[in-house]
Design a protein around this motif. Structure first.
Motif, PDB file in Angstrom:
ATOM      1  N   ILE B 155       0.869  -1.181   0.000  1.00 49.29           N
ATOM      2  CA  ILE B 155       0.000   0.000   0.000  1.00 49.29           C
ATOM      3  C   ILE B 155       0.906   1.232   0.000  1.00 49.29           C
ATOM      4  CG2 ILE B 155      -1.824   1.272   1.215  1.00 49.29           C
ATOM      5  CD1 ILE B 155      -2.452  -1.505   2.631  1.00 49.29           C
ATOM      6  N   LEU B 156       0.876   1.973  -1.116  1.00 47.41           N
ATOM      7  CA  LEU B 156       1.688   3.193  -1.203  1.00 47.41           C
ATOM      8  C   LEU B 156       0.959   4.338  -0.517  1.00 47.41           C
ATOM      9  CD1 LEU B 156       2.814   3.140  -4.969  1.00 47.41           C
ATOM     10  CD2 LEU B 156       4.124   2.387  -2.962  1.00 47.41           C
ATOM     11  N   ILE B 157       1.675   5.078   0.321  1.00 49.66           N
ATOM     12  CA  ILE B 157       1.070   6.261   0.930  1.00 49.66           C
ATOM     13  C   ILE B 157       1.949   7.473   0.647  1.00 49.66           C
ATOM     14  CG2 ILE B 157      -0.121   4.927   2.728  1.00 49.66           C
ATOM     15  CD1 ILE B 157       1.988   5.732   4.717  1.00 49.66           C
ATOM     16  N   LYS B 204       2.311  -3.515   5.325  1.00 53.28           N
ATOM     17  CA  LYS B 204       2.296  -3.357   3.863  1.00 53.28           C
ATOM     18  C   LYS B 204       2.557  -1.921   3.411  1.00 53.28           C
ATOM     19  CE  LYS B 204      -1.024  -7.044   2.996  1.00 53.28           C
ATOM     20  NZ  LYS B 204      -2.351  -7.381   2.456  1.00 53.28           N
ATOM     21  N   LEU B 205       2.689  -1.008   4.368  1.00 52.06           N
ATOM     22  CA  LEU B 205       2.779   0.402   3.973  1.00 52.06           C
ATOM     23  C   LEU B 205       4.166   0.752   3.444  1.00 52.06           C
ATOM     24  CD1 LEU B 205       0.897   2.152   6.935  1.00 52.06           C
ATOM     25  CD2 LEU B 205      -0.020   1.276   4.769  1.00 52.06           C
ATOM     26  N   PHE B 206       4.182   1.596   2.416  1.00 45.19           N
ATOM     27  CA  PHE B 206       5.433   2.141   1.892  1.00 45.19           C
ATOM     28  C   PHE B 206       5.190   3.614   1.569  1.00 45.19           C
ATOM     29  CE2 PHE B 206       8.799   3.280  -0.876  1.00 45.19           C
ATOM     30  CZ  PHE B 206       9.876   2.483  -0.497  1.00 45.19           C
ATOM     31  N   GLY B 207       6.056   4.481   2.086  1.00 45.37           N
ATOM     32  CA  GLY B 207       5.837   5.918   1.934  1.00 45.37           C
ATOM     33  C   GLY B 207       6.615   6.537   0.791  1.00 45.37           C
ATOM     34  N   LEU B 208       5.962   7.430   0.041  1.00 37.30           N
ATOM     35  CA  LEU B 208       6.683   8.238  -0.950  1.00 37.30           C
ATOM     36  C   LEU B 208       6.943   9.617  -0.349  1.00 37.30           C
ATOM     37  CD1 LEU B 208       4.975   7.374  -4.360  1.00 37.30           C
ATOM     38  CD2 LEU B 208       6.748   6.148  -3.108  1.00 37.30           C
ATOM     39  N   PRO B 251       8.951   2.235   5.934  1.00 36.65           N
ATOM     40  CA  PRO B 251      10.008   2.498   4.952  1.00 36.65           C
ATOM     41  C   PRO B 251       9.537   3.563   3.964  1.00 36.65           C
ATOM     42  CG  PRO B 251       8.929   0.397   4.495  1.00 36.65           C
ATOM     43  CD  PRO B 251       8.390   0.879   5.819  1.00 36.65           C
ATOM     44  N   PHE B 252      10.436   4.473   3.584  1.00 33.57           N
ATOM     45  CA  PHE B 252      10.028   5.484   2.613  1.00 33.57           C
ATOM     46  C   PHE B 252      11.199   5.870   1.720  1.00 33.57           C
ATOM     47  CE2 PHE B 252      11.782   9.460   4.405  1.00 33.57           C
ATOM     48  CZ  PHE B 252      12.081   9.070   5.709  1.00 33.57           C
ATOM     49  N   LEU B 253      10.849   6.561   0.627  1.00 36.12           N
ATOM     50  CA  LEU B 253      11.813   6.844  -0.442  1.00 36.12           C
ATOM     51  C   LEU B 253      11.550   8.242  -0.962  1.00 36.12           C
ATOM     52  CD1 LEU B 253      13.858   5.456  -2.468  1.00 36.12           C
ATOM     53  CD2 LEU B 253      11.861   4.874  -3.854  1.00 36.12           C
ATOM     54  N   THR B 271      11.572  -3.382  -0.465  1.00 30.95           N
ATOM     55  CA  THR B 271      10.583  -4.237   0.204  1.00 30.95           C
ATOM     56  C   THR B 271      10.877  -5.726   0.023  1.00 30.95           C
ATOM     57  OG1 THR B 271       9.199  -4.286  -1.776  1.00 30.95           O
ATOM     58  CG2 THR B 271       8.722  -2.563  -0.152  1.00 30.95           C
ATOM     59  N   GLY B 272      11.691  -6.053  -0.985  1.00 25.77           N
ATOM     60  CA  GLY B 272      11.930  -7.466  -1.267  1.00 25.77           C
ATOM     61  C   GLY B 272      10.804  -8.131  -2.042  1.00 25.77           C
TER      62      GLY B 272
END
Lengths: 278, 278
Positions: B155-157, B204-208, B251-253, B271-272
């Motif tokens: 899930i991209l946030i 499942k979260l991943f931050g932009l 985690p974020f990018l 994320t692998g």
């Protein structure tokens, strides 16, 4: 061929960027060998000699376990990094080998050897057009909104689940085409003519057609046993829509046996729309 | 360099399929020569000797007008068709030349030389996963629906216009990843914590993340002069969201300088998650 005789082979796609080019090319080539099971390792962002040495260890470890030479496809620009990769115990299919020097000689100008060059990419008109087109496709998906149809390059029409949405997404993301899509529902088809909103943009319409068998299979995965997924319903909708395509003179394509890449390429070919590429 | 000295060169991408492989590879190579203006001709579906003869005429006509040899990238599988293309007055950068025979020798099995093989493609698990993933990404775009988050791979946030939607679309279409995306709005950010629906799926979260300057520029193209596009508003939202990423351990990018291809590749790396490829 019995499973015990299936050939297996490890493959490495190595790049100083995303590895998407190496992967795309490698898959086209490997598809020529359907009897072989390929174990794919994708290794992006190899830019330093240190990175490269680690990859060589990984390849060599793979070779030791399997007893066969892994296949290595790389699209590395830096010759030092490439030379290190070439020291691995592997079959090296150096994608760029020779090509860059051939281009350099022919164009009489040196390659930049810049890795990535993402800044140039994201500031290019082409990249902006693609991102805009993706937003356009989503905003104008599935007949949700029709007021921006004057800005569309093309409007895909078809029955539910004939492939409009994935095709619209592919055309926008890959080629920067502004695509709307509109599903012709049972009510539209009963009328035996185009809805008013589509008649106003008739020159932009492009129809997707699909065989009833295939449509039944796709709809069954979504709603098994429903009227929506029944053969008679699918056949009725498809006959009606084909009638509209023909009577209205709308170009259309039977996409039953086509991937979205192929549908998209054919649509551009038929309509004459140009890929927006750098 | 003054425009009059700009080098121009015609390039042909020729394929028996969609030409997407030839085009992808060719662009990676041509990007090494930013001083040259390339006039690109994309020619898909060249499968017969008759087709090939027409293309040769087109290349030769181009050469006569320009006085320079056009560059030709082809990914033709059929050797007879390839030989005809090779007769054109051009610099031939035959992508498959040597590679297929090298693979054949190494794998000790003959290539199929089947052109297209689309039927195999569209019935593959990989292809179905990609199409399903595209529908999933659209159904779960922009926080529209949250009840399918248990089926998401990621899930991209991020704040509005930080690149969530195009990245979700790319990850689904190219790699078959099931991606939802959820925008953190001003109200969410005021609370200084994640909304409940996201807390339930925290793993499942991943931050932009994006630089304020870049966000201002992107939002200004959409709504120039608005509070939404103002530097202070963008900066406030970005500080708040970075605080949440850090305090929640998400985690974020920072994607300010990245294309969607690069963001997608980095997200998989961090994320692998594995590309679902054939």
């Amino acid at each position: 061929m019995p499973e015990s005789q299936q050939i297996e082979r490890s493959v490495f796609f190595i790049s100083d960027g995303t590895a998407i080019t190496a992967e795309t090319l490698g898959h086209s080539l490997l598809a020529q060998f359907p009897n072989v099971k390929f174990n794919v390792h994708i290794i992006p962002y190899i830019s330093s000699e240190e990175d490269a040495l680690k990859v060589v260890q990984e390849i060599n470890a793979c070779q030791q376990v399997e007893g066969e030479l892994p296949l290595v496809f790389d699209t590395l620009v830096n010759p030092h990094v490439r030379e290190i990769i070439n020291t691995a115990n592997a079959v090296n299919l150096d994608v760029f080998e020779g090509m860059i020097s051939k281009l350099e000689q022919e164009l009489k100008t040196a390659p930049t050897s810049l890795i990535g060059q993402t800044h140039a990419v994201i500031d290019s008109e082409y990249y902006k057009a693609r991102i805009d087109a993706v937003h356009f496709a989503l905003d104008n998906d599935d007949g949700a909104r029709t007021r921006h149809y004057d800005k569309a390059d093309i409007i895909l029409i078809g029955v539910s689940r004939s492939g409009k949405t994935p095709t619209a997404i592919y055309l926008s993301l890959q080629f920067g085409i502004r695509v709307a899509n509109y599903p012709l529902t049972e009510e539209d088809l009963d009328d035996n003519r185009l809805p008013k909103v589509l008649r106003e943009h008739k020159a932009k319409l492009f129809g997707l057609m699909i065989d009833a068998d295939r449509l039944v299979a796709i709809r069954t995965e979504r709603k098994a046993g429903s009227r929506y997924a029944s053969y008679s319903q699918c056949q009725m909708e498809l006959r009606a829509i084909e009638g509209i395509y023909i009577s209205e003179g709308i170009p259309f394509l039977n996409v039953s046996e086509m991937s979205i890449e192929e549908i998209s390429t054919r649509v551009l070919q038929i309509t004459g729309l140009k890929r927006r590429i750098s």
